[in-house]
Design a protein around this motif. Structure first.
Motif, PDB file in Angstrom:
ATOM      1  N   GLY A 187      39.023  98.187 -15.009  1.00  0.00           N
ATOM      2  CA  GLY A 187      40.180  98.377 -15.873  1.00  0.00           C
ATOM      3  C   GLY A 187      41.308  97.400 -15.663  1.00  0.00           C
ATOM      4  O   GLY A 187      42.396  97.559 -16.240  1.00  0.00           O
ATOM      5  N   PHE A 188      41.085  96.372 -14.841  1.00  0.00           N
ATOM      6  CA  PHE A 188      42.119  95.371 -14.608  1.00  0.00           C
ATOM      7  C   PHE A 188      42.085  94.308 -15.705  1.00  0.00           C
ATOM      8  O   PHE A 188      41.038  94.042 -16.308  1.00  0.00           O
ATOM      9  N   LYS A 189      43.239  93.688 -15.922  1.00  0.00           N
ATOM     10  CA  LYS A 189      43.366  92.666 -16.958  1.00  0.00           C
ATOM     11  C   LYS A 189      43.910  91.382 -16.346  1.00  0.00           C
ATOM     12  O   LYS A 189      44.904  91.414 -15.623  1.00  0.00           O
ATOM     13  N   PRO A 190      43.261  90.235 -16.598  1.00  0.00           N
ATOM     14  CA  PRO A 190      43.817  88.964 -16.122  1.00  0.00           C
ATOM     15  C   PRO A 190      45.015  88.576 -16.978  1.00  0.00           C
ATOM     16  O   PRO A 190      44.982  88.717 -18.205  1.00  0.00           O
ATOM     17  N   PHE A 191      46.087  88.097 -16.330  1.00  0.00           N
ATOM     18  CA  PHE A 191      47.272  87.751 -17.116  1.00  0.00           C
ATOM     19  C   PHE A 191      47.967  86.480 -16.634  1.00  0.00           C
ATOM     20  O   PHE A 191      48.873  85.981 -17.305  1.00  0.00           O
ATOM     21  N   ALA A 192      47.547  85.921 -15.491  1.00  0.00           N
ATOM     22  CA  ALA A 192      48.209  84.729 -14.958  1.00  0.00           C
ATOM     23  C   ALA A 192      47.238  83.953 -14.081  1.00  0.00           C
ATOM     24  O   ALA A 192      46.222  84.492 -13.620  1.00  0.00           O
ATOM     25  N   VAL A 193      47.547  82.669 -13.849  1.00  0.00           N
ATOM     26  CA  VAL A 193      46.731  81.824 -12.974  1.00  0.00           C
ATOM     27  C   VAL A 193      47.615  81.201 -11.905  1.00  0.00           C
ATOM     28  O   VAL A 193      48.825  81.030 -12.092  1.00  0.00           O
ATOM     29  N   VAL A 194      46.989  80.882 -10.784  1.00  0.00           N
ATOM     30  CA  VAL A 194      47.685  80.280  -9.644  1.00  0.00           C
ATOM     31  C   VAL A 194      47.332  78.797  -9.586  1.00  0.00           C
ATOM     32  O   VAL A 194      46.148  78.441  -9.536  1.00  0.00           O
ATOM     33  N   GLU A 195      48.354  77.954  -9.581  1.00  0.00           N
ATOM     34  CA  GLU A 195      48.149  76.508  -9.671  1.00  0.00           C
ATOM     35  C   GLU A 195      48.966  75.782  -8.607  1.00  0.00           C
ATOM     36  O   GLU A 195      49.824  76.370  -7.948  1.00  0.00           O
ATOM     37  N   GLU A 196      48.712  74.493  -8.453  1.00  0.00           N
ATOM     38  CA  GLU A 196      49.535  73.675  -7.575  1.00  0.00           C
ATOM     39  C   GLU A 196      50.932  73.541  -8.168  1.00  0.00           C
ATOM     40  O   GLU A 196      51.094  73.487  -9.392  1.00  0.00           O
ATOM     41  N   GLY A 197      51.916  73.486  -7.298  1.00  0.00           N
ATOM     42  CA  GLY A 197      53.294  73.354  -7.745  1.00  0.00           C
ATOM     43  C   GLY A 197      54.135  74.486  -7.209  1.00  0.00           C
ATOM     44  O   GLY A 197      53.855  75.044  -6.148  1.00  0.00           O
ATOM     45  N   ASN A 198      55.172  74.854  -7.924  1.00  0.00           N
ATOM     46  CA  ASN A 198      56.019  75.958  -7.506  1.00  0.00           C
ATOM     47  C   ASN A 198      56.713  76.565  -8.722  1.00  0.00           C
ATOM     48  O   ASN A 198      56.808  75.944  -9.779  1.00  0.00           O
ATOM     49  N   GLY A 199      57.168  77.794  -8.565  1.00  0.00           N
ATOM     50  CA  GLY A 199      57.850  78.489  -9.643  1.00  0.00           C
ATOM     51  C   GLY A 199      56.922  79.377 -10.448  1.00  0.00           C
ATOM     52  O   GLY A 199      55.701  79.369 -10.278  1.00  0.00           O
ATOM     53  N   VAL A 200      57.532  80.166 -11.344  1.00  0.00           N
ATOM     54  CA  VAL A 200      56.793  81.055 -12.230  1.00  0.00           C
ATOM     55  C   VAL A 200      57.125  80.660 -13.665  1.00  0.00           C
ATOM     56  O   VAL A 200      58.310  80.522 -14.019  1.00  0.00           O
ATOM     57  N   TYR A 201      56.103  80.489 -14.488  1.00  0.00           N
ATOM     58  CA  TYR A 201      56.298  79.998 -15.850  1.00  0.00           C
ATOM     59  C   TYR A 201      55.634  80.921 -16.862  1.00  0.00           C
ATOM     60  O   TYR A 201      54.563  81.477 -16.617  1.00  0.00           O
ATOM     61  N   GLY A 218      47.901  89.637   2.617  1.00  0.00           N
ATOM     62  CA  GLY A 218      49.279  89.205   2.508  1.00  0.00           C
ATOM     63  C   GLY A 218      49.752  89.028   1.081  1.00  0.00           C
ATOM     64  O   GLY A 218      49.217  89.622   0.141  1.00  0.00           O
ATOM     65  N   ARG A 219      50.760  88.157   0.920  1.00  0.00           N
ATOM     66  CA  ARG A 219      51.393  87.928  -0.381  1.00  0.00           C
ATOM     67  C   ARG A 219      51.280  86.472  -0.832  1.00  0.00           C
ATOM     68  O   ARG A 219      52.029  86.042  -1.695  1.00  0.00           O
ATOM     69  N   SER A 220      50.354  85.714  -0.250  1.00  0.00           N
ATOM     70  CA  SER A 220      50.229  84.284  -0.561  1.00  0.00           C
ATOM     71  C   SER A 220      48.927  84.022  -1.307  1.00  0.00           C
ATOM     72  O   SER A 220      47.853  83.949  -0.697  1.00  0.00           O
ATOM     73  N   PRO A 221      48.975  83.863  -2.624  1.00  0.00           N
ATOM     74  CA  PRO A 221      47.744  83.668  -3.408  1.00  0.00           C
ATOM     75  C   PRO A 221      47.158  82.280  -3.247  1.00  0.00           C
ATOM     76  O   PRO A 221      47.858  81.322  -2.938  1.00  0.00           O
ATOM     77  N   ARG A 222      45.840  82.179  -3.465  1.00  0.00           N
ATOM     78  CA  ARG A 222      45.126  80.901  -3.413  1.00  0.00           C
ATOM     79  C   ARG A 222      45.277  80.147  -4.722  1.00  0.00           C
ATOM     80  O   ARG A 222      45.260  80.741  -5.803  1.00  0.00           O
ATOM     81  N   ILE A 223      45.378  78.831  -4.622  1.00  0.00           N
ATOM     82  CA  ILE A 223      45.332  77.988  -5.815  1.00  0.00           C
ATOM     83  C   ILE A 223      43.957  78.143  -6.461  1.00  0.00           C
ATOM     84  O   ILE A 223      42.928  78.123  -5.785  1.00  0.00           O
ATOM     85  N   GLY A 224      43.939  78.330  -7.760  1.00  0.00           N
ATOM     86  CA  GLY A 224      42.703  78.556  -8.495  1.00  0.00           C
ATOM     87  C   GLY A 224      42.423  80.009  -8.780  1.00  0.00           C
ATOM     88  O   GLY A 224      41.535  80.336  -9.581  1.00  0.00           O
ATOM     89  N   ASP A 225      43.176  80.910  -8.134  1.00  0.00           N
ATOM     90  CA  ASP A 225      42.989  82.345  -8.351  1.00  0.00           C
ATOM     91  C   ASP A 225      43.499  82.773  -9.730  1.00  0.00           C
ATOM     92  O   ASP A 225      44.261  82.068 -10.396  1.00  0.00           O
ATOM     93  N   VAL A 226      43.092  83.978 -10.101  1.00  0.00           N
ATOM     94  CA  VAL A 226      43.597  84.657 -11.296  1.00  0.00           C
ATOM     95  C   VAL A 226      44.353  85.902 -10.831  1.00  0.00           C
ATOM     96  O   VAL A 226      43.911  86.586  -9.905  1.00  0.00           O
ATOM     97  N   LEU A 227      45.480  86.184 -11.455  1.00  0.00           N
ATOM     98  CA  LEU A 227      46.199  87.420 -11.163  1.00  0.00           C
ATOM     99  C   LEU A 227      45.761  88.491 -12.153  1.00  0.00           C
ATOM    100  O   LEU A 227      45.701  88.254 -13.366  1.00  0.00           O
ATOM    101  N   VAL A 228      45.459  89.685 -11.619  1.00  0.00           N
ATOM    102  CA  VAL A 228      45.023  90.801 -12.451  1.00  0.00           C
ATOM    103  C   VAL A 228      45.862  92.032 -12.130  1.00  0.00           C
ATOM    104  O   VAL A 228      46.373  92.191 -11.022  1.00  0.00           O
ATOM    105  N   THR A 229      45.994  92.901 -13.118  1.00  0.00           N
ATOM    106  CA  THR A 229      46.681  94.171 -12.919  1.00  0.00           C
ATOM    107  C   THR A 229      46.227  95.136 -13.990  1.00  0.00           C
ATOM    108  O   THR A 229      45.450  94.787 -14.887  1.00  0.00           O
ATOM    109  N   LYS A 230      46.689  96.372 -13.906  1.00  0.00           N
ATOM    110  CA  LYS A 230      46.434  97.334 -14.971  1.00  0.00           C
ATOM    111  C   LYS A 230      47.433  97.072 -16.112  1.00  0.00           C
ATOM    112  O   LYS A 230      48.619  96.882 -15.853  1.00  0.00           O
TER     113      LYS A 230
END
Length: 326
Positions: free
Chosen positions: A292-306, A149-161
């Protein structure tokens, strides 16, 4: 009551997201994912439909072949990000009666070659005459790793190319009537090639399947990175903090030479990169970096994108609005 009042709100300005809400309210659908998953006689299938209007999507440097390739890529990208294998495609084509037959041949070749590149079989479809050139591709495939799905876990890292910024830069220059001035820039050339003939890394599918348990959520970046991040934040009820831009060193080294470009804008409000964004467990990061993926964001408690201590104002592409920001 005025004529305008009797018609209600026009679509322009109402927004794709709100229109999808109307569809859901009428159909009773509760699904919100890049692919639809259906079960038939115990077999789970993945389906996707995507389409473009050439009058709004085709840029001057794009051929009809490019457009056929691009719409196949748009469909295939959604399969890849959900670790599903696209197998068959049918296409509905509407073209103007005064279109050239050679343009039609180009389009069909682009669709066919794009399908073969992704390992799909182009079966045929429907042909119509209309006032615009419109291509709709519906694809059927096999989910190989369950539903993501589209719901990430708290504590996860977001990665992309790390290839964001290129297409957003071309869009920015094109709509500012500045593309011709910078056409010889290497990063502009790269962005044009990404838009003309996106090379989806479908070969990653088997490797990614090995790390299925690492992934909690995924989306592709066809509507812009900003939209991906805001969608994941809202769906997961989480805060996403972007720590760095997922860009290449080559892009950062060169973009400063092009005047009047906001790097954050072209990265977050680009689109059509067709890059996968995965939310993964932190301990899985070495395996994804190897791919070849790069970490660029983290998933935390709360809401919004910063980003850099402030709420991210860029929200990606929304049909019937355009690129949006707050």
């Amino acid at each position: 009551m005025t004529r305008e009042d009797s018609k209600g709100n026009v679509l322009r300005g109402f927004g794709e997201t709100n229109l999808i809400g109307i569809i859901k309210s009428i159909t009773g659908s509760t699904e919100d994912n890049d692919l639809e998953f259906i079960e038939i006689d115990g077999n789970v299938l993945a389906i996707k439909i995507d389409g473009i209007s050439l009058s709004t999507s085709r840029m001057p440097f794009m051929s009809y072949f490019d457009m056929g390739w691009k719409v196949m890529t748009a469909v295939g990208s959604d399969f890849l990000v959900k670790l599903s294998k696209p197998l068959y495609a049918v296409v509905s084509i509407t073209m103007r009666g005064d279109s050239d037959v050679n343009e039609f041949r180009e389009l069909i070749n682009g669709l066919n070659e794009g399908a073969k590149y992704l390992g799909m079989k182009y079966l045929g479809g429907d042909l119509n005459e209309g006032l615009d050139d419109i291509i709709d591709v519906a694809a059927l495939g096999k989910p190989l790793a369950g539903v993501i799905g589209r719901s990430p876990r708290i504590g996860d890292v977001l990665v992309t190319k790390p290839y964001f910024g290129y297409t957003g830069l071309v869009f920015k220059l094109y709509y500012s009537n500045e593309l011709g001035r910078w056409i010889d820039s290497e990063i502009v050339k790269e962005g044009i090639e990404m838009l003309r003939r996106p090379r989806l890394e479908i070969n990653l599918l088997n490797e990614l399947l090995r790390y299925r348990e690492c992934i909690s959520a995924s989306m592709d970046s066809s509507d812009g990175l900003g939209k991906v991040l805001w969608t994941m934040s809202v769906n997961g009820g989480v805060r996403i903090t972007v720590n760095e831009l997922p860009v290449s060193d080559a892009f950062l080294d060169s973009v400063g030479e092009i005047g009047n470009v906001n790097v954050e804008e072209v990265v977050f409000n680009g689109g059509e990169e067709f890059l996968p964004v995965f939310s993964i467990r932190r301990d899985c990061l070495p395996e994804f970096e190897r791919l070849g993926f790069k970490p660029f964001a983290v998933v935390e408690e709360g809401n919004g994108v910063y980003f850099r201590g402030s709420i991210l104002r860029y929200r990606g592409w929304d049909y019937f609005i355009g690129w949006s920001s707050t």
